[in-house]
Design a protein around this motif. Structure first.
Motif, short mmCIF file in Angstrom:
data_model
loop_
_atom_site.label_atom_id
_atom_site.label_comp_id
_atom_site.label_asym_id
_atom_site.label_seq_id
_atom_site.Cartn_x
_atom_site.Cartn_y
_atom_site.Cartn_z
N VAL A 123 0.99 -0.62 0.24
CA VAL A 123 0.66 0.03 -0.14
C VAL A 123 0.74 1.29 0.17
N GLY A 124 1.88 1.33 0.50
CA GLY A 124 2.88 2.88 1.07
C GLY A 124 3.39 3.18 -0.21
N LYS A 125 4.09 1.71 -1.14
CA LYS A 125 4.29 1.71 -2.55
C LYS A 125 3.66 2.47 -3.40
N ASN A 126 2.29 1.87 -2.97
CA ASN A 126 1.51 1.89 -4.39
C ASN A 126 0.66 3.71 -4.26
N ILE A 127 0.74 3.82 -2.95
CA ILE A 127 0.47 5.42 -3.09
C ILE A 127 0.97 6.30 -3.26
N ILE A 128 2.15 6.42 -3.13
CA ILE A 128 3.40 6.77 -3.84
C ILE A 128 3.32 7.08 -5.66
N GLN A 129 3.53 6.10 -6.17
CA GLN A 129 3.33 5.59 -7.71
C GLN A 129 2.16 6.53 -7.62
N ALA A 130 1.23 6.24 -7.23
CA ALA A 130 -0.73 6.48 -7.93
C ALA A 130 -0.40 8.65 -8.30
N ILE A 131 0.08 9.22 -6.73
CA ILE A 131 0.24 10.87 -6.63
C ILE A 131 1.06 11.41 -7.75
N GLU A 132 2.20 9.91 -7.59
CA GLU A 132 3.65 10.68 -8.68
C GLU A 132 3.35 10.88 -10.35
N GLU A 133 2.71 10.16 -10.53
CA GLU A 133 1.74 9.80 -11.79
C GLU A 133 0.59 10.27 -12.28
N SER A 134 -0.62 11.14 -11.25
CA SER A 134 -1.52 11.73 -11.49
C SER A 134 -1.23 13.24 -11.99
N SER A 135 -2.77 13.64 -12.58
CA SER A 135 -2.50 15.44 -13.30
C SER A 135 -3.97 15.83 -13.26
N PHE A 136 -4.27 15.75 -11.91
CA PHE A 136 -5.74 16.52 -11.70
C PHE A 136 -5.50 17.74 -10.94
N GLU A 137 -6.62 18.43 -11.60
CA GLU A 137 -6.79 19.81 -11.37
C GLU A 137 -8.19 19.86 -9.67
N THR A 138 -8.43 18.66 -9.03
CA THR A 138 -8.41 18.96 -7.59
C THR A 138 -8.59 17.61 -6.67
N LEU A 139 -8.18 18.11 -5.70
CA LEU A 139 -8.00 17.04 -4.13
C LEU A 139 -8.52 16.29 -4.32
N GLU A 140 -9.56 16.94 -4.01
CA GLU A 140 -11.21 15.82 -4.73
C GLU A 140 -10.98 14.32 -5.53
N SER A 141 -10.83 14.48 -6.54
CA SER A 141 -10.49 13.36 -7.56
C SER A 141 -9.22 12.46 -6.83
N LEU A 142 -8.07 13.38 -6.69
CA LEU A 142 -6.50 13.23 -5.95
C LEU A 142 -7.24 12.14 -5.02
N SER A 143 -7.56 12.17 -4.13
CA SER A 143 -7.64 11.54 -2.65
C SER A 143 -8.75 10.33 -3.48
N THR A 144 -9.39 10.68 -3.61
CA THR A 144 -11.06 9.59 -4.49
C THR A 144 -10.45 8.11 -5.12
N VAL A 145 -8.91 8.47 -5.64
CA VAL A 145 -8.59 7.22 -6.40
C VAL A 145 -7.18 6.94 -6.06
N VAL A 146 -6.78 7.64 -4.96
CA VAL A 146 -5.09 7.36 -3.96
C VAL A 146 -6.90 5.73 -3.19
N ALA A 147 -7.51 6.46 -1.93
CA ALA A 147 -8.42 5.93 -1.74
C ALA A 147 -8.85 4.26 -2.18
N ASP A 148 -9.16 4.18 -3.53
CA ASP A 148 -9.89 3.70 -4.34
C ASP A 148 -8.74 2.47 -5.02
N GLY A 149 -7.57 3.08 -4.85
CA GLY A 149 -6.78 2.06 -5.25
C GLY A 149 -5.66 1.67 -4.21
N ILE A 150 -5.98 1.98 -2.82
CA ILE A 150 -5.25 1.37 -1.96
C ILE A 150 -6.44 0.31 -1.78
N LEU A 151 -7.98 0.51 -1.31
CA LEU A 151 -9.26 -0.71 -1.48
C LEU A 151 -8.95 -1.78 -2.50
#
Length: 268
Positions: A199-227
Motif C-alpha cells: 500500500v505504501g509503495k502504491n500510494i506514492i506511485q499513484a500520486i506522482e503519476e496523477s494530473s488532477f485539477e482537484t484534491l477531491e479527485s486525487l484523494s478518491t483515486v488514492v482511496a480506491d487504489g488502496i482498497l
C-alpha cells in the motif's frame, strides 16, 4: 486486557469511538521509546529500529480518592511503574519467539495493563524509520472492557509531489503535497507487513503519476487504489481506507488547504 484476542468484536474506528466512555478520567503515556525488529525498516530489512509506544487508559471510575488523598491508590494507575514494566518486558523478550511481530508487541503491552480499573485502552506503536517518504508508519490497537476492538494502520505525513490544481501556474509544474492515510481493519485481516508495504509503495506511485485539477479527485483515486491493492489475489477484506491530502503552497496565508475522504468496499 488482550488487545489481540480472537474473541474481540471488531469495529471500524469511528464506531469503536462510540463504545468507549466519553467522560472517563484518563491516564496516558506518550512516545515511550524502545528498540525492536518486529517491523521492517524503510529498506525492508528486519533490523532493530526505534519505535514509540503510546498508551491511553480510560478508567472505569474517576480517581476521586487518589486526588483527595494526594496519593497513588487503587483508583488510579502508576504510569511510572507501568512504563518500567513495558520497557523491562520488551527487553526481556526481544530476540525470542515471544516478540517477533507487531501483534505480539501490542498484545504483550496490553497484558501489562491492570484491567480491573480500566474501561478502555488504546495502544499506539509508531515506527518513525519505517518509511523513507513519510514521518513513519503506525499501528493503533484499541479495546473496551466489553470486548469491542479496533485496529488502525496509518502512514503519517507522506511527502511527495503532484501535478494538482485548477490554476494555470499549477498546471506547469508539480508542487508538494502531504498525505496521511489510515487503514481501518476491524477484523485484523490486513497482513503485516506485506500488505502495508504494498500500500505504501502504491500510494506514492499513484500520486506522482496523477494530473488532477482537484484534491477531491486525487484523494478518491488514492482511496480506491488502496482498497484495490488489498483485494488483489485476496478475498474481499472488510477494511476501510481514509485519505487526507494537503497542498502546503496553495494558499499564501494559510498553512495548507486539505481534503479528506473515507471509503469502504460497500460505497466504492
Amino acid at each position: 486486557m488482550d488487545v489481540a484476542s480472537n474473541n474481540s468484536k471488531g469495529l471500524p474506528w469511528l464506531e469503536w469511538q462510540c463504545k468507549k466512555p466519553i467522560y472517563a478520567d484518563k491516564i496516558s503515556i506518550k512516545n515511550l521509546q524502545i528498540s525492536t525488529d518486529v517491523f521492517p525498516d524503510s529498506f525492508g530489512r528486519n533490523k532493530t529500529q526505534p519505535a514509540l509506544i503510546s498508551v491511553t487508559l480510560s478508567l472505569r471510575q474517576q480517581f476521586h480518592s487518589a486526588a483527595k488523598e494526594d496519593a497513588l491508590d487503587e483508583s488510579t494507575i502508576n504510569y511510572g511503574t507501568l512504563s518500567k514494566k513495558i520497557l523491562e518486558t520488551i527487553q526481556r523478550k526481544t530476540g525470542t519467539n515471544e516478540l517477533t511481530t507487531v501483534q505480539q508487541l501490542w498484545s504483550m503491552t496490553g497484558d501489562l495493563i491492570p484491567f480491573e480499573v480500566v474501561e478502555a485502552l488504546e495502544i499506539d506503536i509508531f515506527f518513525p524509520k519505517a518509511c523513507a517518504t513519510a514521518d513513519g508508519i503506525g499501528f493503533k490497537s484499541s479495546m473496551t472492557r466489553e470486548g469491542y476492538g479496533s485496529l488502525v494502520i496509518y502512514f503519517k505525513n507522506i511527502r511527495t509531489t503532484a501535478l494538482i490544481g485548477v490554476n494555470a501556474h499549477e498546471r506547469e509544474s508539480k508542487q508538494p503535497v502531504v498525505v496521511n492515510v489510515w487503514l481501518d481493519d476491524p477484523k485484523e485481516e490486513i497482513q503485516i507487513p506485506s500488505h502495508v508495504r504494498i500500500v505504501g509503495k502504491n500510494i506514492i506511485q499513484a500520486i506522482e503519476e496523477s494530473s488532477f485539477e482537484t484534491l477531491e479527485s486525487l484523494s478518491t483515486v488514492v482511496a480506491d487504489g488502496i482498497l484495490k491493492d488489498l483485494f488483489v489475489a485476496e478475498k474481499k477484506l472488510e477494511v476501510g481506507a481514509g485519505v487526507k491530502i494537503a497542498k502546503p503552497l496553495a494558499i499564501s496565508f494559510a498553512e495548507a488547504p486539505s481534503v479528506e475522504i473515507y471509503k469502504r468496499p460497500a460505497n466504492n
